[in-house]
Design an enzyme around this catalytic site. Structure first.
Site, PDB file in Angstrom:
ATOM      1  N   SER A  50       0.877  -1.172   0.000  1.00 42.97           N
ATOM      2  CA  SER A  50       0.000   0.000   0.000  1.00 42.97           C
ATOM      3  C   SER A  50       0.919   1.228   0.000  1.00 42.97           C
ATOM      4  O   SER A  50       2.129   1.100   0.227  1.00 42.97           O
ATOM      5  CB  SER A  50      -0.883   0.004   1.252  1.00 42.97           C
ATOM      6  OG  SER A  50      -0.055   0.142   2.403  1.00 42.97           O
ATOM      7  N   ASP A  85      -0.622  -1.371  -4.352  1.00 43.01           N
ATOM      8  CA  ASP A  85      -2.015  -1.532  -3.931  1.00 43.01           C
ATOM      9  C   ASP A  85      -2.614  -0.143  -3.644  1.00 43.01           C
ATOM     10  O   ASP A  85      -2.033   0.626  -2.867  1.00 43.01           O
ATOM     11  CB  ASP A  85      -2.013  -2.400  -2.656  1.00 43.01           C
ATOM     12  CG  ASP A  85      -3.396  -2.817  -2.206  1.00 43.01           C
ATOM     13  OD1 ASP A  85      -4.289  -2.947  -3.062  1.00 43.01           O
ATOM     14  OD2 ASP A  85      -3.564  -3.047  -0.980  1.00 43.01           O
ATOM     15  N   HIS A  86      -3.753   0.173  -4.248  1.00 40.89           N
ATOM     16  CA  HIS A  86      -4.455   1.446  -3.998  1.00 40.89           C
ATOM     17  C   HIS A  86      -3.552   2.679  -4.086  1.00 40.89           C
ATOM     18  O   HIS A  86      -3.492   3.496  -3.152  1.00 40.89           O
ATOM     19  CB  HIS A  86      -5.145   1.449  -2.629  1.00 40.89           C
ATOM     20  CG  HIS A  86      -6.258   0.463  -2.528  1.00 40.89           C
ATOM     21  ND1 HIS A  86      -7.471   0.641  -3.132  1.00 40.89           N
ATOM     22  CD2 HIS A  86      -6.325  -0.747  -1.926  1.00 40.89           C
ATOM     23  CE1 HIS A  86      -8.241  -0.400  -2.894  1.00 40.89           C
ATOM     24  NE2 HIS A  86      -7.567  -1.267  -2.173  1.00 40.89           N
ATOM     25  N   GLY A 209     -10.374  -9.436   0.919  1.00 37.57           N
ATOM     26  CA  GLY A 209     -10.546 -10.893   0.937  1.00 37.57           C
ATOM     27  C   GLY A 209     -10.589 -11.492   2.335  1.00 37.57           C
ATOM     28  O   GLY A 209     -11.215 -12.536   2.538  1.00 37.57           O
ATOM     29  N   SER A 210      -9.947 -10.842   3.311  1.00 42.30           N
ATOM     30  CA  SER A 210      -9.906 -11.412   4.665  1.00 42.30           C
ATOM     31  C   SER A 210     -11.294 -11.442   5.275  1.00 42.30           C
ATOM     32  O   SER A 210     -11.952 -10.404   5.347  1.00 42.30           O
ATOM     33  CB  SER A 210      -9.015 -10.554   5.578  1.00 42.30           C
ATOM     34  OG  SER A 210      -7.735 -10.430   5.034  1.00 42.30           O
ATOM     35  N   THR A 232      -5.527  -8.141   6.017  1.00 46.86           N
ATOM     36  CA  THR A 232      -5.866  -8.247   7.448  1.00 46.86           C
ATOM     37  C   THR A 232      -5.636  -9.647   8.007  1.00 46.86           C
ATOM     38  O   THR A 232      -5.175  -9.806   9.144  1.00 46.86           O
ATOM     39  CB  THR A 232      -7.338  -7.830   7.648  1.00 46.86           C
ATOM     40  OG1 THR A 232      -7.496  -6.512   7.108  1.00 46.86           O
ATOM     41  CG2 THR A 232      -7.737  -7.825   9.101  1.00 46.86           C
TER      42      THR A 232
HETATM   43  P1  13P Z   1      -8.210  -7.159   3.678  1.00 45.13           P
HETATM   44  O1  13P Z   1      -7.315  -6.462   4.616  1.00 45.13           O
HETATM   45  O2  13P Z   1      -9.633  -7.048   4.085  1.00 45.13           O
HETATM   46  O3  13P Z   1      -7.786  -8.560   3.424  1.00 45.13           O
HETATM   47  O4  13P Z   1      -8.123  -6.396   2.274  1.00 45.13           O
HETATM   48  C1  13P Z   1      -6.943  -6.431   1.564  1.00 45.13           C
HETATM   49  C2  13P Z   1      -7.061  -5.620   0.326  1.00 45.13           C
HETATM   50  O5  13P Z   1      -8.077  -5.575  -0.319  1.00 45.13           O
HETATM   51  C3  13P Z   1      -5.875  -4.890  -0.129  1.00 45.13           C
HETATM   52  O6  13P Z   1      -6.182  -3.951  -1.099  1.00 45.13           O
END
Ligand code: 13P
Length: 293
Positions: A50, A85-86, A209-210, A232
């Site tokens: 991230s 990521d993002h 996904g978590s 997560t």
């Molecule tokens: P979680 O932390 O809910 O697994 O999400 C991860 C995610 O989507 C990273 O962009």
């Protein structure tokens, strides 16, 4: 060392109805745990940072070099994609310059026309270097490292317009949330996922996904999700194992306070978690003739 770009891997995954895991890293231990899990399972993997994690670790160049150096010292042979990521517009450009293999430009908080225009720009920049691009439509609920979303469902027409920019995969809001799911969560919106999968042929990305029940993830994969994001779950596993180690007073026994000992159970827990998730999301080995990067 097999650092690769994403396009081929994800196209094979969507066609073969399985997903490839994208796991967030935070440091050297996290990186090592993810790489060794993927190697043990003999599958491709994404390691993603991230913006917050990259800042914490010392910047995009450092992240790219750390992951690549770890791969070399661990003799990793499975295909690995280093992914942002993002990222916002600036972060996407920085990660491209730093040698990432794949970037997410997340313009969900911009007016759609601006999200579209900036996505196009990032696609041009990235594709000129063979780097794959993920964009976002709708939003992921909750918060991750300061990126906040209201969880708006993806608009199918907007998804089509983003796909037409040439992006390689698309993150779509379908009721998914970053972080832990509340007890009253209503589940994924499969109707919307079906409309999206019917409308666009590029692989879809399931963020948050978590904590999504396994049967829902499996159903989403069967419908066109080819990248599953997990953050997560690894954080919780690391925290639980570290807590157990300390509560059992193991840090007080001998040299149990040595960071190499103190961090070992948490690191092992991340590896076990990644292996377990890879196991049930069905990732298959892929025979690539990877471009040496
Ligand atoms: P979680 O932390 O809910 O697994 O999400 C991860 C995610 O989507 C990273 O962009």
């Amino acid at each position: 060392m097999t650092l690769v770009h994403g396009t081929e891997i994800f196209a094979a995954a969507r066609k073969g109805h399985y997903a490839v895991g994208a796991f967030n890293t935070n440091n050297l231990e996290w990186t090592r745990a993810i790489l060794s899990a993927a190697q043990e399972k003999n599958v491709p993997v994404l390691i993603q940072t991230s913006m917050g994690a990259a800042k914490y670790m010392g910047g995009y160049e450092l992240c790219q070099q750390l992951i690549a150096a770890e791969m070399k010292s661990m003799a990793i042979t499975v295909p690995v994609i280093i992914h942002l990521d993002h990222g916002n517009y600036e972060a996407a450009k920085e990660a491209i310059a730093a040698g990432y293999n794949s970037v997410m430009f997340d313009g969900h908080d911009l007016p759609f026309a601006e999200n579209l225009a900036k996505t196009k720009e990032i696609v041009e920049l990235a594709h000129a270097k063979g780097i794959s691009v993920e964009a976002e439509v709708g939003s992921i609920g909750g918060e991750e490292d300061g990126v906040v979303g209201e969880g708006e469902l993806a608009d199918v027409n907007e998804a089509k317009q983003l796909a037409a920019t040439g992006i390689d995969f698309l993150a779509a809001g379908i009721g998914n949330i970053h972080g832990q799911y509340p007890a009253n969560w209503k589940g994924l919106h499969f109707d919307r996922l079906q409309e999206l999968a019917d409308a666009i042929s590029i692989p879809l990305v399931l963020h948050g996904g978590s904590g999504i029940p396994q049967d829902q993830v499996e159903k989403a994969i069967s419908m066109g999700v080819a990248k599953l994001n997990i953050n997560t779950e690894c954080q919780l596993a690391f925290a639980k194992a570290t807590r157990e180690y300390i509560l059992a007073n193991k840090d007080q026994e001998g040299k149990g306070y040595d960071p190499r000992k103190l961090l070992a159970p948490g690191t092992q827990a991340i590896k076990d978690t990644v292996e377990e998730i890879i196991g049930w999301m069905g990732t298959r080995p892929i025979k690539l003739v990877p471009e040496e990067l």
